[in-house]
Design a protein around this motif. Structure first.
Motif, PDB file in Angstrom:
ATOM      1  N   UNK A  76       0.849  -1.195   0.000  1.00 48.90           N
ATOM      2  CA  UNK A  76       0.000   0.000   0.000  1.00 48.90           C
ATOM      3  C   UNK A  76       0.878   1.237   0.000  1.00 48.90           C
ATOM      4  N   UNK A  77       0.799   2.038  -1.058  1.00 49.23           N
ATOM      5  CA  UNK A  77       1.667   3.195  -1.236  1.00 49.23           C
ATOM      6  C   UNK A  77       1.187   4.383  -0.418  1.00 49.23           C
ATOM      7  N   UNK A  78       2.124   5.156   0.124  1.00 45.76           N
ATOM      8  CA  UNK A  78       1.781   6.385   0.828  1.00 45.76           C
ATOM      9  C   UNK A  78       1.278   7.421  -0.175  1.00 45.76           C
ATOM     10  N   UNK A  79       0.532   8.444   0.269  1.00 46.31           N
ATOM     11  CA  UNK A  79      -0.021   9.440  -0.668  1.00 46.31           C
ATOM     12  C   UNK A  79       1.029  10.090  -1.565  1.00 46.31           C
ATOM     13  N   UNK A  80       2.217  10.389  -1.026  1.00 51.10           N
ATOM     14  CA  UNK A  80       3.250  11.048  -1.818  1.00 51.10           C
ATOM     15  C   UNK A  80       3.981  10.090  -2.744  1.00 51.10           C
ATOM     16  N   UNK A  81       3.814   8.785  -2.510  1.00 53.24           N
ATOM     17  CA  UNK A  81       4.516   7.802  -3.324  1.00 53.24           C
ATOM     18  C   UNK A  81       5.923   7.521  -2.870  1.00 53.24           C
ATOM     19  N   UNK A  82       6.335   8.045  -1.711  1.00 50.16           N
ATOM     20  CA  UNK A  82       7.703   7.838  -1.227  1.00 50.16           C
ATOM     21  C   UNK A  82       7.873   6.480  -0.550  1.00 50.16           C
ATOM     22  N   UNK A  83       6.852   6.047   0.180  1.00 50.98           N
ATOM     23  CA  UNK A  83       6.948   4.790   0.920  1.00 50.98           C
ATOM     24  C   UNK A  83       5.823   3.845   0.522  1.00 50.98           C
TER      25      UNK A  83
END
Length: 366
Positions: free
Chosen positions: A330-337
């Motif tokens: 599951x990706x974080x909103x910013x796409x970093x993690x």
């Protein structure tokens, strides 16, 4: 003696000049002290209390489900600072928890007895917003991305017969939907898409667009697809490839026009084509999935996949991790993690590839 004095004076002046220069360099306008590197931290959460990470609240905070004596508690955890905040608790037995697409609330589906189940919608501040009592049953939930006050609920009985309902959350109204398939997903505030298959044994079906307000609206969008996924700006279909050894991730616009196709090896099992876990990031319009190294029948051995990040806008892809297991992501909103694992207890930095356990972890000893 004069030479010694002159040398001493030069040395003192040099030290003063060096000290003054360093001070000016530290306070020179326009120069900022670099921030200390920020990294994901393993938390101090008691591993015996930990049940699972539900998902992302924002770019740094996740929602935890913990088991305390006689109750279940929900807390937010900052993955960088380890700060925690308790926001809700219940004595009921938890069946399902889902965070809304806008991440300002979450659904708790729980049972208080063998005859009574409860649907609770809780704000991220911990305030109960809505509650609904229902009969306990096996339910899959699908939140409306455009309107968080709407949700699909698909129920299954012991023979896997299904029924699809629309739940209007503020009013509590639950209306049965005359759906031709259990594979339904919201497409907009009132439109939804259905993957209609000729039989339960078929692994391919046709995608139809329908209107919740008008039963006569039923338009064929795409034929002969395995699965689909919907976000606010991408419609993704998983389709057969040119040969039996390949399959295609077909990225489409909100008008269903194809604009990028990503080919991957096809993995299969006794039921047909097998699809590794994936996540479609709404904000970043990126796609994260596990990809097999070759087409073959799935087995129980670990490390058969690589984690791949795909940007359909730039038509670029990156391999994040090699030789890893296929587990939920599951990706974080910013796409970093991204959260990784069946309990989402690990965090992968998608820029560096570093993986960190959120919960204190001790490897099994054999």
């Amino acid at each position: 003696m004069n030479k010694m004095r002159i040398g001493f004076i030069i040395t003192i002046l040099g030290l003063l000049f060096f000290s003054y220069g360093c001070k000016n360099e530290e306070t020179a306008p326009g120069k900022k002290k670099e921030d200390a590197p920020v990294a994901v931290q393993t938390s101090t959460v008691n591993s015996k209390e930990f049940q699972r990470v539900i998902g992302w609240v924002d770019d740094e905070n996740v929602l935890l489900q913990l088991k305390k004596p006689g109750k279940i508690t929900f807390e937010t955890l900052n993955i960088l600072t380890n700060k925690r905040k308790k926001i809700y608790e219940t004595k009921n037995v938890i069946s399902e928890v889902q965070i809304s697409p806008d991440r300002d609330r979450f659904l708790v589906y729980s049972t208080s007895s063998k005859d009574k189940a409860v649907l609770d919608v809780i704000s991220m501040a911990g305030t109960p917003l809505f509650t609904k009592s229902i009969k306990p049953q096996n339910i899959e939930f699908a939140w409306n991305h455009d309107n968080p006050d709407k949700m699909f609920m698909t129920t299954f009985d012991t023979d896997w017969n299904y029924q699809v309902f629309q739940w209007d959350i503020p009013s509590g109204s639950i209306t049965k939907l005359d759906a031709t398939s259990p594979f339904v997903s919201w497409y907009s505030d009132n439109l939804f898409v259905v993957n209609q298959k000729a039989s339960a044994q078929n692994d391919r079906g046709d995608i139809f667009l329908e209107d919740i307000r008008d039963k006569s609206v039923k338009n064929l969008i795409v034929a002969n697809v395995y699965q689909f996924a919907v976000s606010s700006n991408i419609f993704l279909t998983m389709e057969p490839g040119e040969t039996e050894k390949s399959m295609v991730y077909n990225f489409r616009s909100i008008g269903f026009q194809s604009y990028y196709k990503y080919k991957a090896p096809r993995v299969y099992d006794e039921l047909g084509t097998f699809f590794p876990f994936y996540d479609l990031n709404v904000e970043q319009e990126s796609f994260l999935t596990f990809e097999p190294y070759e087409s073959k029948k799935l087995n129980d051995h670990g490390g058969e996949f690589k984690l791949v990040k795909i940007d359909p806008k730039t038509k670029h892809n990156d391999t994040i991790l090699e030789l890893v297991n296929n587990e939920p992501i599951l990706t974080s909103p910013s796409g970093k993690y991204c959260l990784y694992g069946y309990l989402f207890d690990r965090v992968v930095d998608l820029e560096s590839g570093d993986m960190t356990y959120l919960i204190p972890h001790r490897d099994k000893i054999y």
